[in-house]
Every structure is written in C-alpha cells, then in structure tokens.
Design an enzyme around this catalytic site. Structure first.
Site, PDB file in Angstrom:
ATOM      1  N   THR A 263      -8.789  -6.806   1.606  1.00 19.64           N
ATOM      2  CA  THR A 263     -10.020  -6.103   2.008  1.00 19.64           C
ATOM      3  C   THR A 263     -11.220  -6.689   1.261  1.00 19.64           C
ATOM      4  O   THR A 263     -12.320  -6.797   1.811  1.00 19.64           O
ATOM      5  CB  THR A 263      -9.869  -4.592   1.730  1.00 19.64           C
ATOM      6  OG1 THR A 263      -8.642  -4.147   2.312  1.00 19.64           O
ATOM      7  CG2 THR A 263     -11.015  -3.800   2.317  1.00 19.64           C
TER       8      THR A 263
ATOM      9  N   ARG B 217       0.822  -1.209   0.000  1.00 20.57           N
ATOM     10  CA  ARG B 217       0.000   0.000   0.000  1.00 20.57           C
ATOM     11  C   ARG B 217       0.856   1.259   0.000  1.00 20.57           C
ATOM     12  O   ARG B 217       1.831   1.353   0.739  1.00 20.57           O
ATOM     13  CB  ARG B 217      -0.904   0.019   1.226  1.00 20.57           C
ATOM     14  CG  ARG B 217      -1.994  -1.018   1.109  1.00 20.57           C
ATOM     15  CD  ARG B 217      -2.869  -1.046   2.323  1.00 20.57           C
ATOM     16  NE  ARG B 217      -3.991  -1.936   2.060  1.00 20.57           N
ATOM     17  CZ  ARG B 217      -4.638  -2.609   2.980  1.00 20.57           C
ATOM     18  NH1 ARG B 217      -4.290  -2.507   4.233  1.00 20.57           N
ATOM     19  NH2 ARG B 217      -5.650  -3.393   2.651  1.00 20.57           N
TER      20      ARG B 217
ATOM     21  N   THR C 145      -5.625   2.235  28.771  1.00 27.43           N
ATOM     22  CA  THR C 145      -5.226   3.182  27.728  1.00 27.43           C
ATOM     23  C   THR C 145      -5.752   4.573  28.082  1.00 27.43           C
ATOM     24  O   THR C 145      -6.776   4.700  28.762  1.00 27.43           O
ATOM     25  CB  THR C 145      -5.738   2.708  26.345  1.00 27.43           C
ATOM     26  OG1 THR C 145      -5.163   3.518  25.336  1.00 27.43           O
ATOM     27  CG2 THR C 145      -7.241   2.765  26.229  1.00 27.43           C
TER      28      THR C 145
ATOM     29  N   LYS D  63     -16.486   8.441  11.409  1.00 25.91           N
ATOM     30  CA  LYS D  63     -16.934   8.459  10.013  1.00 25.91           C
ATOM     31  C   LYS D  63     -17.965   9.590   9.860  1.00 25.91           C
ATOM     32  O   LYS D  63     -17.576  10.738   9.746  1.00 25.91           O
ATOM     33  CB  LYS D  63     -17.418   7.088   9.595  1.00 25.91           C
ATOM     34  CG  LYS D  63     -16.252   6.061   9.703  1.00 25.91           C
ATOM     35  CD  LYS D  63     -16.530   4.732   9.095  1.00 25.91           C
ATOM     36  CE  LYS D  63     -15.540   3.671   9.513  1.00 25.91           C
ATOM     37  NZ  LYS D  63     -14.205   3.796   8.957  1.00 25.91           N
TER      38      LYS D  63
END
Ligand code: PMP
Length: 409
Positions: free
Chosen positions: A362, A21, A276, A247
C-alpha cells in the site's frame, strides 16, 4: 496433486515478507461511533476506532439509518437483478440524479463499488476512444491502475503531481492524438492533493480528456460536499468525476458523473456495470439521504476539520512524527513493517485503540505508517488519550521521536 500446497505456499511467502494481513473482528455500534466492540480471541472488548473511512460518521447518522431501514421494510433487501433485468429500482434512479446534481453534471451512473467504477469506467472510456493514450498519475489507486491495464491501450505514467513531466508526455503525444488523464484529488496515504487546476490547464492546452477520482474528498470538501474540484472551482473543467458512497457518505457503492453521452456510452458498454446485480434499494436510499444531508449541512465537515487540525497539533507537540498534510488524513510515520504491526497490536491490547498498520505494497518499503482519520466524533478527550497511548507505544518500541520532543525531554 495437492492443490492446497500452492495456496498455503502463497500465504507463507507473504508471511515471510511480513505482508500477511490479519483482520480485526469489529462490531460497530450505531449511535456510539467511534466506539466499537472488538471480538478478540479472549472475548469482546470496547475499542475506539481511529482509522475508519466513515470519515463523518454518516454510516450511523439517524436520517441515513432510517432511510435504509424504512426502504428495506418497504421494498425488501436485494435489487432482484442486473440493471437490465429488473434491477433498476426507483431509489437507484433517484440516487443517480442526486449525484449528477452534486457534481453539476448531466448524468450519473452507479456501480457496486468505487473500485468497480474506476476499473470498469476507465477501461470502458479508453476502449471507446480510438487510439487513446492514457496518462496516469504514479500514485493512483489500484482500482485505477487495473482500469488502465484492462483498457489495453498505450499508457504513460507521470511522476506524482509532476506537471512538467505530464506536459512533456502530452507534448510528445501531440494535440491530435486522443488522450485521457486520470488522477485523484485527495491521495489517501500521503493525504496530499492533486494539482487539479494545472492538470485542467494542460488538458485544455493539449486537448485531453480528464478523469478525477474524488473518493476521499466527496462529502468532505466544497460548499455542498462535492469534493476538492468543487471547493477550488474546477468542477466544470473536469470531464468525468468518480466517487464512492462508502466513505464520507457512510454506505456502499461507487459512481461516475459526466455528460449524457459519456454516461450513456459507459452504461451501454461497461461489462462491470452490465453483468452484475444492481445495488439494493435500501442502500441507494441511505446514500441519497446522506448526500442530501451533507449538501445542506456543513457541521460534519467543519467538525471533522477542527478535530483533524487539533489531532495533528496534539500528536506533533507530543513529538510524534506526523507527516504534514493539507487534508483530513493524519499519517504517523513508523518506517518499519514489523514495528508498525507491533504498534497496532500494542495500541489495541494495551490502550483499546484500533489503527490498522499500513505496510507495503500500500505504501513503499520504508514508508510504513499508522494512517489516522479523526472524525467529528473523536472529541478532545479521545485525541488526548490517543496521543498518550502513541507516546507510550513509541517508547516501548524504541521508535524515534521528532527533534523538538527530544529537545523538550
Ligand atoms: N479510489 C481510491 C482512491 C480509494 O482509496 C478506494 C478505496 N479505498 C477506491 C477508489 C475504491 O472505493 P470503494 O471502497 O468504494 O470500492
């Protein structure tokens, strides 16, 4: 030992399989969406981005940008710690309440990404259910697959959206065995929709728990933008709704919403939540502003729907192989990894259009495509420009047009 050779070798094998990629260095310009600056090897160039998951352009909405900048100015940048160690900031608590309200659930829990929410959410839930059997749709996202693997319990994969197969597996497990069905609402690559109502019927019949990923649907569907389950009236039938803030809401972070008992248990046991640092207050405030805006305003969803419908029609009329979908996702099939990459390169270099190639893993080999996501800001002129550019690229690469177009020529 030369350790570097292992890593170079690992990349070489990807290159040999044509799966390596290359990322485009893009600079989004607030207020000019979907235009962006591409920092090409030859210098900066203006491009139109046609594959963003900022589906509604909310990442540049003035109210969202203002919430982020104002909160950063007032509260600083980072959260300063994990949730337990001073990181639970007030905008984050407000955001969790907003998400619970969005999905009509008792409680919400925010994670650093949608990926983490699936991975740690699914694995934690399944670990807390004794002798759990996970039933997972074959096309579930990698984050869900990793969550299922990490759960360590028995799993069965049902064929994508195949209700007979799911029922067979549920029946074989028996009503008494605890079961968790994990699936999506909008499947991001084919743009099809999970059979939510039928899955809920089966879950009720066989006494299974349900977990839905609405990542590609939140903000986009339903009267208040809560997703497909809201649109189709199934929200109250689903036990756990997972989503992203990254998104349609244009920010960053992921979440689950469910009962107090589920959220409290995940909050208390999920390593990917506990160990975290919490999301920064400015991001939480921006996400809350975005969710509130989209709860009240349908203009963005309506505009998106209109432009996606128009783009599908214009591209199909031009003879391009558009895969029909019921959603905002417009896959244009190339069916060849090298040509898919070449199409992307030509669109960028010759037409100022940025669309990432979607190749294996994908999508399956032979199902390579351009995944186009029109937004309300892709106006009619931009759609016509896209169609012209794609036709030119298709001709240059000798890619097949659909039968109608050949007839029309
Ligand atoms: N679920 C699905 C179906 C996705 O497509 C993605 C990301 N593309 C995620 C979860 C992860 O969400 P995020 O980008 O917020 O990590």
């Amino acid at each position: 030992m030369d350790y570097q050779t292992f890593f170079r070798g690992a990349v070489e094998s990807l290159k040999a399989e044509r799966r390596y990629r290359v990322f485009a260095d893009l600079e989004r310009r607030a207020g000019e969406f979907p235009h962006a600056t591409w920092h090409s090897p030859e210098g900066p160039r203006d491009v139109v981005v046609w594959c963003s998951n900022d589906y509604l352009g909310m990442g540049q909405h003035p109210a969202v940008v203002q919430a982020m900048t104002e909160t950063a100015a007032r509260m600083g940048t980072g959260a300063g710690g994990t949730r337990n160690i001073s990181g639970t900031n007030h905008p984050l608590v407000t955001l969790e309440a907003e998400l619970a309200d969005l999905h009509g659930k008792e409680a919400g829990l925010v994670f650093t990404s949608g990926y983490v929410s699936n991975q740690t959410g699914i694995s934690t839930l399944a670990k807390l259910i004794p002798n759990c059997l996970i039933l997972s749709d074959a096309l579930n996202h990698n984050s869900m697959i990793e969550g299922v693997k990490q759960a360590g319990c028995e799993k069965k994969i049902f064929r994508h959206n195949d209700m007979e197969h799911l029922e067979d597996l549920l029946k074989a497990a028996g009503k008494e065995r605890p079961k968790l069905i994990v699936f999506e609402s909008v499947y991001s690559m084919d743009g099809d929709i999970g059979k939510i109502g039928e899955i809920c019927d089966l879950a009720e019949k066989y006494s299974a728990m349900t977990y839905i990923d609405e990542v590609h649907a939140v903000g986009m569907y339903g009267p208040r933008g809560a997703g497909i389950a809201e649109r189709d009236g199934h929200m109250q039938r689903i036990d756990v709704v997972e989503g992203t803030l990254a998104k349609a809401f244009g920010c960053l972070g992921g979440y689950i919403t469910s009962t107090e008992a589920v959220v409290d248990a995940v909050r208390s046991h999920a390593a990917g939540f506990i160990f975290t640092t919490a999301l920064p207050p400015a991001i939480c405030a921006a996400a809350t502003a975005s969710i509130r805006h989209l709860k009240a305003s349908t203009a963005e969803r309506d505009g998106q729907h209109a432009q996606a419908t128009r783009a599908k029609a214009v591209l199909a009329n031009a003879g391009l192989p558009v895969m029909p979908t019921d959603t905002h996702i417009v896959p244009v099939m190339v069916r060849d990894a090298e040509k898919c990459k070449a199409a992307t390169d030509l669109l960028l270099a010759e037409h100022g259009i940025y669309i990432q190639p979607i190749n294996y893993p994908t999508v399956p080999v032979g199902a390579e495509r351009l995944r186009i996501t029109p937004t309300p800001f892709h106006n009619d002129a931009l759609i016509d420009h896209l169609a012209g550019a794609l036709v030119a690229v298709w001709k240059k690469l000798g890619l097949p047009f659909t039968r109608q177009a050949i007839a029309a020529e």
